[in-house]
Write an enzyme that holds these catalytic residues in place. Structure first.
Site, mmCIF file in Angstrom:
data_model
loop_
_atom_site.group_PDB
_atom_site.id
_atom_site.type_symbol
_atom_site.label_atom_id
_atom_site.label_comp_id
_atom_site.label_asym_id
_atom_site.label_seq_id
_atom_site.Cartn_x
_atom_site.Cartn_y
_atom_site.Cartn_z
ATOM 1 N NE ARG A 96 12.724 51.862 -11.510
ATOM 2 C CZ ARG A 96 13.998 51.943 -11.144
ATOM 3 N NH1 ARG A 96 14.308 52.249 -9.908
ATOM 4 N NH2 ARG A 96 14.965 51.692 -11.987
ATOM 5 N NE ARG B 236 25.289 51.925 -11.548
ATOM 6 C CZ ARG B 236 24.252 52.706 -11.376
ATOM 7 N NH1 ARG B 236 24.316 53.751 -10.651
ATOM 8 N NH2 ARG B 236 23.114 52.450 -11.931
ATOM 9 C CE LYS C 125 21.204 52.478 -6.067
ATOM 10 N NZ LYS C 125 20.609 51.389 -6.849
ATOM 11 N NE ARG D 60 19.043 49.441 -14.989
ATOM 12 C CZ ARG D 60 17.771 49.609 -14.622
ATOM 13 N NH1 ARG D 60 16.793 49.097 -15.340
ATOM 14 N NH2 ARG D 60 17.508 50.260 -13.533
ATOM 15 N NE ARG E 190 15.109 54.255 -14.703
ATOM 16 C CZ ARG E 190 16.057 54.164 -13.789
ATOM 17 N NH1 ARG E 190 15.888 54.706 -12.605
ATOM 18 N NH2 ARG E 190 17.174 53.526 -14.058
HETATM 19 P P1 AMP Z 1 20.394 54.506 -11.998
HETATM 20 O O1 AMP Z 1 19.346 55.564 -12.121
HETATM 21 O O2 AMP Z 1 21.349 54.742 -10.867
HETATM 22 O O3 AMP Z 1 19.810 53.111 -11.997
HETATM 23 O O4 AMP Z 1 21.301 54.615 -13.316
HETATM 24 C C1 AMP Z 1 20.739 54.438 -14.614
HETATM 25 C C2 AMP Z 1 21.865 54.278 -15.634
HETATM 26 O O5 AMP Z 1 22.685 55.435 -15.650
HETATM 27 C C3 AMP Z 1 22.816 53.113 -15.376
HETATM 28 O O6 AMP Z 1 22.311 51.877 -15.839
HETATM 29 C C4 AMP Z 1 24.052 53.585 -16.150
HETATM 30 O O7 AMP Z 1 23.861 53.411 -17.544
HETATM 31 C C5 AMP Z 1 24.059 55.088 -15.872
HETATM 32 N N1 AMP Z 1 24.834 55.416 -14.644
HETATM 33 C C6 AMP Z 1 24.329 55.884 -13.468
HETATM 34 N N2 AMP Z 1 25.309 56.109 -12.586
HETATM 35 C C7 AMP Z 1 26.470 55.778 -13.220
HETATM 36 C C8 AMP Z 1 27.848 55.776 -12.830
HETATM 37 N N3 AMP Z 1 28.218 56.156 -11.596
HETATM 38 N N4 AMP Z 1 28.759 55.368 -13.740
HETATM 39 C C9 AMP Z 1 28.391 54.990 -14.982
HETATM 40 N N5 AMP Z 1 27.121 54.958 -15.410
HETATM 41 C C10 AMP Z 1 26.154 55.345 -14.545
#
Ligand code: AMP
Length: 188
Positions: free
Chosen positions: A126, A87, A13, A143, A132
């Site tokens: 990654r 989400r 994404k 996740r 990360r």
């Molecule tokens: P991402 O970078 O989108 O993979 O997000 C990394 C982490 O951030 C996720 O595993 C969640 O812990 C948190 N996170 C990101 N977006 C959201 C959201 N819309 N609602 C809740 N937690 C989020």
């Protein structure tokens, strides 16, 4: 243009969003980036990290103010590209209400799908490149499970509205981008 990008962690994404924002000239709103930007040593940052580090979703009381504050900024007035938001179906409802109040609506939902075994390999790769904390085997499993149980229903929610565009994410980044452009073009 209001676009929602939905796909499991590791689907690509972020890569595709960077290309799209450049082309469409709308801001990229990544809730993951915004949450990671909260100062890790601050009280808020510690709470946020306690969710991110174990692969659980941060609660809406933390996520929604960050999103609505960003949406109030000038560059977001005519659209943005949501990456990692909504989400949950509840977040989708809140976003829907926010847009309806402003007489706007989501124009397209891009669903980037990739098989789970491919995702795990990509995320582990990654981990070595981006350092990360949540790209480790245990957190990745959590996740992916959170995606399956809490985020996949968001797709059903949007399918009901008839604006989901299906994209095969298991191809080269160039090919995926070309498919995204074709899909967006086809809905005009
Ligand atoms: P991402 O970078 O989108 O993979 O997000 C990394 C982490 O951030 C996720 O595993 C969640 O812990 C948190 N996170 C990101 N977006 C959201 C959201 N819309 N609602 C809740 N937690 C989020």
């Amino acid at each position: 243009m209001w676009i929602v990008f939905i796909g499991p962690p590791g689907a690509g994404k972020g890569t595709q969003c960077s290309r799209l924002v450049e082309l469409l000239g709308i801001p990229h709103l990544s809730t993951g980036d915004m949450l990671r930007d909260t100062e890790r040593d601050s009280p808020l940052g510690k709470v946020v990290a306690s969710y991110i580090d174990v692969g659980r979703l941060a609660p809406d009381y933390l996520v929604m103010p960050i999103v609505t504050k960003r949406l109030a900024e000038r560059d977001c007035q005519s659209g943005c590209l949501f990456d990692g938001f909504p989400r949950t179906v509840h977040q989708a409802d809140l976003l829907g209400e926010f847009l309806t109040e402003r007489k706007m609506r989501i124009d397209a939902v891009l669903h980037l799908h990739v098989a789970p075994n491919v995702l795990v390999d990509r995320l582990l790769k990654r981990a070595t490149l981006q350092n990360r904390k949540d790209d480790n085997k245990e957190t990745i499993t959590s996740r992916l499970e959170v995606y399956r149980t809490q985020t996949a229903p968001v797709l059903e929610h949007y399918r009901g509205q008839g604006n989901v565009l299906e994209i095969d994410g298991d191809q080269s980044a160039d090919r995926v981008f070309a498919d995204i452009l074709t899909a967006l073009e086809s809905r005009k």
